[in-house]
Design an enzyme around this catalytic site. Structure first.
Site, PDB file in Angstrom:
ATOM      1  N   ASP A 173     -11.978  47.212 112.988  1.00 28.69           N
ATOM      2  CA  ASP A 173     -13.407  46.900 113.012  1.00 28.69           C
ATOM      3  C   ASP A 173     -13.621  45.384 113.063  1.00 28.69           C
ATOM      4  O   ASP A 173     -14.749  44.921 113.067  1.00 28.69           O
ATOM      5  CB  ASP A 173     -14.146  47.518 111.813  1.00 28.69           C
ATOM      6  CG  ASP A 173     -13.531  47.170 110.466  1.00 28.69           C
ATOM      7  OD1 ASP A 173     -12.340  46.789 110.412  1.00 28.69           O
ATOM      8  OD2 ASP A 173     -14.239  47.297 109.449  1.00 28.69           O
ATOM      9  N   ASP A 188     -19.082  59.001 102.047  1.00 34.50           N
ATOM     10  CA  ASP A 188     -19.277  57.609 101.635  1.00 34.50           C
ATOM     11  C   ASP A 188     -20.718  57.422 101.166  1.00 34.50           C
ATOM     12  O   ASP A 188     -21.512  58.366 101.196  1.00 34.50           O
ATOM     13  CB  ASP A 188     -18.908  56.632 102.770  1.00 34.50           C
ATOM     14  CG  ASP A 188     -18.251  55.376 102.206  1.00 34.50           C
ATOM     15  OD1 ASP A 188     -18.852  54.745 101.311  1.00 34.50           O
ATOM     16  OD2 ASP A 188     -17.125  55.032 102.634  1.00 34.50           O
ATOM     17  N   ASP A 222     -10.787  53.454  96.339  1.00 32.12           N
ATOM     18  CA  ASP A 222     -11.033  52.031  96.600  1.00 32.12           C
ATOM     19  C   ASP A 222     -12.394  51.607  96.049  1.00 32.12           C
ATOM     20  O   ASP A 222     -13.285  52.427  95.869  1.00 32.12           O
ATOM     21  CB  ASP A 222     -10.992  51.745  98.108  1.00 32.12           C
ATOM     22  CG  ASP A 222     -12.052  52.531  98.871  1.00 32.12           C
ATOM     23  OD1 ASP A 222     -12.292  53.700  98.503  1.00 32.12           O
ATOM     24  OD2 ASP A 222     -12.649  51.990  99.810  1.00 32.12           O
ATOM     25  N   GLU A 223     -12.518  50.322  95.806  1.00 28.83           N
ATOM     26  CA  GLU A 223     -13.799  49.669  95.568  1.00 28.83           C
ATOM     27  C   GLU A 223     -14.705  50.474  94.641  1.00 28.83           C
ATOM     28  O   GLU A 223     -15.801  50.864  95.023  1.00 28.83           O
ATOM     29  CB  GLU A 223     -14.502  49.429  96.918  1.00 28.83           C
ATOM     30  CG  GLU A 223     -13.686  48.537  97.834  1.00 28.83           C
ATOM     31  CD  GLU A 223     -14.316  48.343  99.212  1.00 28.83           C
ATOM     32  OE1 GLU A 223     -14.184  47.234  99.752  1.00 28.83           O
ATOM     33  OE2 GLU A 223     -14.915  49.282  99.764  1.00 28.83           O
ATOM     34  N   HIS A 237     -17.925  54.895  96.135  1.00 36.72           N
ATOM     35  CA  HIS A 237     -18.369  55.292  97.486  1.00 36.72           C
ATOM     36  C   HIS A 237     -18.986  56.687  97.470  1.00 36.72           C
ATOM     37  O   HIS A 237     -18.769  57.489  98.369  1.00 36.72           O
ATOM     38  CB  HIS A 237     -17.198  55.232  98.478  1.00 36.72           C
ATOM     39  CG  HIS A 237     -16.810  53.822  98.840  1.00 36.72           C
ATOM     40  ND1 HIS A 237     -17.528  53.063  99.726  1.00 36.72           N
ATOM     41  CD2 HIS A 237     -15.793  53.047  98.403  1.00 36.72           C
ATOM     42  CE1 HIS A 237     -16.956  51.858  99.839  1.00 36.72           C
ATOM     43  NE2 HIS A 237     -15.905  51.821  99.037  1.00 36.72           N
ATOM     44  N   TRP A 290      -4.169  48.574 101.931  1.00 39.30           N
ATOM     45  CA  TRP A 290      -5.160  48.019 102.872  1.00 39.30           C
ATOM     46  C   TRP A 290      -5.525  46.576 102.555  1.00 39.30           C
ATOM     47  O   TRP A 290      -5.872  45.820 103.426  1.00 39.30           O
ATOM     48  CB  TRP A 290      -6.416  48.895 102.910  1.00 39.30           C
ATOM     49  CG  TRP A 290      -7.327  48.800 101.714  1.00 39.30           C
ATOM     50  CD1 TRP A 290      -7.188  49.437 100.520  1.00 39.30           C
ATOM     51  CD2 TRP A 290      -8.520  48.010 101.606  1.00 39.30           C
ATOM     52  NE1 TRP A 290      -8.218  49.113  99.683  1.00 39.30           N
ATOM     53  CE2 TRP A 290      -9.052  48.246 100.318  1.00 39.30           C
ATOM     54  CE3 TRP A 290      -9.197  47.150 102.468  1.00 39.30           C
ATOM     55  CZ2 TRP A 290     -10.226  47.635  99.871  1.00 39.30           C
ATOM     56  CZ3 TRP A 290     -10.364  46.544 102.032  1.00 39.30           C
ATOM     57  CH2 TRP A 290     -10.871  46.779 100.742  1.00 39.30           C
TER      58      TRP A 290
HETATM   59  C1  ACM Z   1     -11.354  50.050 102.378  1.00 40.37           C
HETATM   60  O1  ACM Z   1     -11.346  49.386 103.410  1.00 40.37           O
HETATM   61  N1  ACM Z   1     -12.338  49.935 101.497  1.00 40.37           N
HETATM   62  C2  ACM Z   1     -10.285  50.977 102.058  1.00 40.37           C
END
Ligand code: ACM
Ligand code: ZN
Length: 707
Positions: A430, A197, A330-331, A267, A403
């Site tokens: 979390d 990450d 993702d993102e 990431h 997600w």
């Molecule tokens: C994520 O929570 N960005 C997969």
């Protein structure tokens, strides 16, 4: 010495006296077995003389059982190969007796306990069930009784996972092993290990040794929720390939597969800090010291970056035998790609066009994902990606991990993808598990009590039974931005993972939460035994007394001239004057959230009343883009049409040095009699020193009072 012998005599006496009231096993455990028939025959007595007998291929399982009994009962049992004896605990493989993998049956008779499974996994889960059923006795070396019973059990979902992020905060290998033990105890079979990450690269790659020399360490970490203060403590660590092979073996013995994740092409800032030439701008980059989503991503137009990813994935597959390889997705912001000559040239070369659904850069990400999927599939594995990979033309073979809610999973299942449900709104461990944030360890935010986890329905009604077959499993995720120790990871995990385990193993149609809590009490004894940290809220339910004294506004008709944001609208206007106060969680349903809109509430007092004050509360959580209001006004009216202002207050914006929390705004005015009161609350724009600069701040308001 004297004291010791006295103790031994006392223990002997006690065990003699206790003979008739031996502690007894109880099969009400987590996850609850599917079929349990207890009968009234004489119970089986488990003692240090009981022998574990195993059939070929089950020696490791026999050792596990012996270790577990030793942990709980305090005595080691002898282990022997099974040769048709009619006593002891017998472990057998019996594939013809079952219709599916991982199934088991436990038959407890007065003389013998038989655990038979379709496969070694099934036997292992039978052993877990027996282990969790044992009485946790204070008297070591005491015998115990197992009520005669037949348990028939098998999992509902083939994929039962938990995720862990050692990138934001490094988690030592020994702790990861404990995490694997926790998964095994909950009949889970997939461990999703997020190994790269922005804030740290955690896996040794021999071809790129600098990844762990440079990319595994950051020179500080932002303090609190992404403010502008940093500590200067170097943080990091990584796992060598040998350590990972050892971990894979450790997990495999516990029938757990480890799914490595290399999160790409976003990431990736830790990799860019190591090899700046792989980014669109060429850097320089640092291993990120902040949380959030970095705009610095791999350059999709740079062939060297693509070859780097292919090499990394190939080495990852050399280490991990997993049938699934997670490639993230993702993102991944596209701002760099939009400006990058190489990325734009690649778009041209590939003939990519944007359309009304997705931009050409979204399709460029699909090119990267599909190219990496081919590398993975060439070696007979399958890729998993976060649901963003649906944004474009992802290959149908990819498994989608949903997600951002369940919508991605639903869309994917309709398109024929296999799906793992891991929606943040139910399965992001979390998030806070209590609204009493002042008494909780640090956390990313959100609110996800055990009850809510337990209420999750993994098979969406929107899907046909045929489409539902694509939902292969359920998973919870633990991201560690705000979780700096493994004790804290455990606290976030349990007992929410008990709720998850029941969904994964049983997905019960009827959910009896109170009965579930009783089963969790038994699990908690095991957690205590193993010194696992866990949250205790469900065992001591808090009754909130946060109600306001009735006032002129309480539960009167209330209308909003502008609607709150859909995501935070809950039961609508009445949240604002129902007499119940919101606590620190903005998504508890007790607050209404406004983004770029004004809260403009008109309350009909139903009859004219004299008043001098109005008051409301607002939440500040700057990391979550929630700021205090910029302005509040009170207006009154006799007819509900013509309003006149009676009070106004301007409020300066909260700064990073101000505390987050709940703030009360009170407006006082000359005594006035009216039938309608209007309260107007406006928001600020996010300030320059905030990641979201250029956007409005959120305003979260609750409980308007008038008197
Ligand atoms: C994520 O929570 N960005 C997969
Ligand atoms: Zn580029």
């Amino acid at each position: 010495m004297k004291k010791l012998s006295y103790l031994i005599v006392a223990a002997l006496l006690l065990s003699a006296c206790a003979k008739e009231q031996l502690p007894q096993a109880n099969y009400d455990i987590v996850p609850q077995p599917k079929e349990l028939t207890v009968n009234e025959e004489k119970p089986f007595e488990l003692s240090p003389k009981t022998v574990i007998r195993y059939e070929d291929g089950l020696q490791r399982e026999a050792q596990f059982l012996s270790e577990y009994v030793n942990d709980i009962m305090g005595f080691a049992m002898e282990i022997q190969e099974y040769q048709g004896q009619t006593d002891g605990i017998v472990l057998k493989l019996s594939p013809d007796d079952f219709d599916q993998a991982e199934a088991y049956e436990i038959n407890v008779t007065p003389k013998q306990v038989t655990i038979k499974g379709t496969d070694a996994s099934g036997v292992f889960y039978g052993i877990q069930t027996l282990r969790k059923s044992l009485p946790i006795s204070q008297l070591s070396t005491a015998n115990c009784k197992l009520p005669t019973a037949i348990i028939n059990d098998h999992p509902t979902f083939p994929y039962r996972g938990m995720h862990l992020d050692p990138c934001r905060h490094f988690i030592p290998l020994d702790s990861v092993k404990v995490y694997i033990d926790m998964l095994a105890m909950h009949n889970m079979n997939q461990f999703h290990f997020h190994l790269s990450d922005d804030q740290g690269w955690r896996i040794e790659i021999k071809k790129y040794p600098e990844l762990t020399e440079i990319g595994a360490y950051r020179n500080g970490t932002v303090v609190g929720h992404n403010g502008n203060l940093y500590d200067t403590i170097r943080h990091g660590g990584f796992y060598t390939q040998d350590e990972l092979r050892d971990l894979i073996q450790y997990a495999a013995e516990r029938h757990i597969n480890i799914i490595p994740e290399i999160d790409l092409p976003g990431h990736m800032q830790a990799a860019l800090a190591t090899y700046p030439q792989l980014g669109c701008t060429g850097g320089p980059y640092e291993v990120w010291r902040r949380w959030g989503v970095s705009e610095e991503v791999l350059c999709a137009g740079n062939e060297e970056a693509m070859l780097f990813l292919e090499d990394v994935l190939n080495e990852v597959m050399d280490i991990f035998p997993s049938p699934y390889i997670h490639i993230g997705g993702d993102e991944c912001p596209k701002v760099r790609w939009e400006q990058c000559l190489k990325c734009q040239a690649k778009i041209k070369e590939l003939g990519i066009k944007g359309d009304e659904r997705f931009s050409k850069e979204d399709y460029l990400q699909s090119y990267v994902m599909n190219r990496m999927a081919k590398v993975v599939e060439a070696r007979g594995r399958r890729v998993i990606g976060w649901d963003e990979i649906l944004e474009g033309n992802v290959s149908e073979t990819a498994i989608i991990m949903s997600w951002r809610g369940t919508e991605g999973g639903i869309e994917a299942a309709r398109k024929g993808h296999d799906v793992i449900m891991a929606p943040s709104s139910y399965l992001y461990f979390d998030y806070y598990q209590s609204e009493d944030i002042a008494n909780e360890p640090s956390c990313i935010g959100g609110y996800l009590p055990v009850e809510r986890v337990y209420s999750f329905q993994p098979l969406p009604n929107e899907l046909t039974p045929e489409q539902q077959k694509h939902i292969i499993g359920v998973q919870a995720n633990i991201w560690t931005e705000y979780i700096a120790s493994f004790r804290h990871v455990q606290y976030m995990a349990m007992p929410r993972m008990d709720a998850l385990a029941e969904l994964q193993w049983n997905n019960p149609e009827e959910r009896d939460f109170d009965a579930f809590v009783e089963r969790c009490r038994k699990m908690a004894q095991l957690y205590d035994l193993y010194h696992y940290n866990y949250a205790k809220h469900i065992f001591n339910p808090q009754v909130w007394t946060d109600t306001v004294a009735p006032n002129l506004a309480t539960r009167k008709p209330i209308t909003l001239r502008e609607q709150p944001n859909e995501q935070y609208a809950y039961e609508g206007s009445k949240v604002l004057n129902d007499g119940e106060l919101g606590r620190s969680s903005y998504n508890s349903g007790r607050w209404l959230g406004f983004w770029g809109k004004t809260l403009d509430a008109v309350i009909d007092l139903e009859q004219p009343a004299e008043m001098t004050h109005a008051r409301f509360r607002a939440l500040v959580n700057k990391g979550a883009w929630i700021y205090n209001p910029s302005e509040a006004k009170v207006l009154v009216s006799d007819d509900g049409e013509n309003f006149r202002e009676v009070a106004q207050q301007s409020i300066p914006i909260s700064t990073w040095s101000d505390k987050d929390g709940i703030f009360t705004y009170e407006l006082e005015f000359e005594p006035i009699t009216a039938k309608f009161v209007e309260v107007v609350v406006k928001g600020h724009d996010l300030p320059e020193d905030h990641d979201g600069f250029g956007h409005p701040a959120w305003v979260f308001v609750d409980e308007i009072e008038v008197w």
